[in-house]
Design an enzyme around this catalytic site. Structure first.
Site, short mmCIF file in Angstrom:
data_model
loop_
_atom_site.label_atom_id
_atom_site.label_comp_id
_atom_site.label_asym_id
_atom_site.label_seq_id
_atom_site.Cartn_x
_atom_site.Cartn_y
_atom_site.Cartn_z
CG ASP A 73 -2.06 -0.96 1.14
OD1 ASP A 73 -2.68 -1.02 0.06
OD2 ASP A 73 -2.34 -1.66 2.12
NE ARG A 81 1.30 0.28 4.28
CZ ARG A 81 0.29 0.65 5.02
NH1 ARG A 81 0.43 1.66 5.88
NH2 ARG A 81 -0.88 0.04 4.93
NE ARG A 148 -6.15 5.40 2.08
CZ ARG A 148 -6.63 4.21 2.44
NH1 ARG A 148 -7.38 4.10 3.53
NH2 ARG A 148 -6.38 3.15 1.71
CE LYS A 178 -5.99 1.30 -1.73
NZ LYS A 178 -4.88 0.71 -0.94
CG HIS A 179 -11.22 0.48 -0.42
ND1 HIS A 179 -10.77 1.78 -0.29
CD2 HIS A 179 -10.25 -0.31 0.11
CE1 HIS A 179 -9.58 1.77 0.33
NE2 HIS A 179 -9.24 0.51 0.57
CG HIS A 191 -8.23 -0.83 8.84
ND1 HIS A 191 -8.62 0.11 7.92
CD2 HIS A 191 -7.15 -1.47 8.31
CE1 HIS A 191 -7.81 0.05 6.87
NE2 HIS A 191 -6.92 -0.90 7.08
CG ASP A 262 -9.15 -4.24 2.39
OD1 ASP A 262 -7.93 -4.42 2.61
OD2 ASP A 262 -9.70 -3.13 2.51
#
Length: 350
Positions: A73, A81, A148, A178-179, A191, A262
């Site tokens: 990601d 990351r 995002r 996504k998503h 999450h 996911d």
């Protein structure tokens, strides 16, 4: 490597796993050789520096005769990351949307150059793809999506996503939208919670899901559904829903690319049952590959109990880059890369 020790030529399986640190352990090497494994997702914990990351991806690719797909990601903004040792600080996608509101052509150019820099740096370190772009609409309510998202207008989202994907493609990297069909309308973070979007199918298809239909699998070789329940359409989250994945995405929208679940360890996936039930639900719905992150115990449990289902091997193979990438030093000397970084700097600062 001697002929007797060459890894077996296993095709990619339907499970993507992760690894704990900067180097592979013997247990992880064994896990990667399991016939159900098809890919590895990396996180910030897997990065110490570029040399270490490159060595890690080389080891992952060498674990099997047919290399595993290595993904991350790495969108820009707060979801990036790798941030040190030369990696460019990429803008959040909302920044591109804000530039669009001032100058659409400049925004398109910035999106392409951002996609190119993002992908070129990852590929120079051996990473095959990033789970990007985010196609969720910016309604200003979602805690997990936030900046995002490119924009609130699905037409702008589709245009900027297409431009970003063009930049990825310049390096041979595939994209993942996504998503699906949209996570931007709900406040809850999947999450940690189970988001519920109460809108009608017609409303969702008209707005949130529209970019997927416009872009299709030629622009988006892969898609990731949301762990969001849309009760007006189905009682299951989209990633576990045959109605969403097989009937709407593949049937109604004509999508023929790879569908990733996911992360199955997220709270939004808990409604489907234990890890085996979650994977079975996703694969039965029409997903090609399921992600199991941050829980190696659950990954091993799934690999032990999941009955082998032949994955869409040809689809998955199309996500692998078709040619080798320049190494980091060669990339730094590349005029296209230098130009892309200049464009980014000029437009963002201006």
């Amino acid at each position: 490597m001697s002929k007797s020790r060459k890894p077996s030529l296993l095709p990619p399986g339907p499970v993507m796993v992760d690894v704990a640190g900067g180097q592979l352990t013997e247990q992880e090497k064994q896990r990667l050789r399991h016939p159900l494994v098809g890919g590895v997702i990396l996180f910030a914990r897997n990065f110490e520096n570029r040399a270490q990351l490159t060595a890690l991806t080389q080891d992952i690719h060498a674990a099997r005769g047919e290399p595993l797909l290595i993904a991350v990601d790495h969108e820009g903004g707060r979801v990036q990351r790798f941030r040190e040792d030369g990696f460019t600080a990429l803008p959040a996608m909302r920044t591109l949307g804000e530039v669009w509101d001032r100058d659409p052509l400049a925004a398109m150019q910035l999106a392409t150059q951002t996609g190119y820099v993002l992908a070129a740096e990852l590929r120079a370190c051996g990473v095959d793809m990033s789970f990007t772009p985010v196609l969720d609409l910016d309604y200003g309510v979602s805690k997990v999506i936030g900046n995002r998202a490119f924009h609130a207008d699905p037409r702008v989202v589709a245009m900027l996503a297409r431009a970003l994907v063009q930049g990825l493609a310049l390096t041979g990297m595939a994209a993942c939208g996504k998503h699906f069909p949209g996570h931007g309308y709900v406040e809850a973070d999947s999450h940690h919670e189970i988001p519920v979007d109460t809108r009608t199918l017609a409303d969702i298809l008209k707005d949130d899901a529209a970019p997927y239909g416009w872009l299709g699998d030629q622009i988006l070789p892969s898609v990731m559904p949301a762990h969001v329940i849309y009760p007006e359409v189905d009682s299951q989250p989209a990633g576990f829903s045959r109605r969403w994945v097989s009937e709407i995405l593949r049937g109604q929208l004509g999508y023929d690319g790879v569908v990733f679940s996911d992360d199955l360890t997220m709270e939004g996936a808990s409604v489907a049952g234990d890890i085996l039930a979650r994977a079975q639900a996703a694969l039965s719905a029409g997903c090609d590959m399921v992600l199991v992150c941050n829980r190696p115990d659950l990954a091993d449990d799934l690999l032990e109990r999941l009955s082998f289902t032949p994955p869409a091997v040809d689809r998955i193979r199309r996500l692998m880059p078709a040619y080798a990438a320049p190494d980091w030093d060669s990339l730094q000397a590349d005029s296209r890369y230098q130009h892309a970084r200049r464009i980014q700097s000029q437009i963002i600062s201006g």
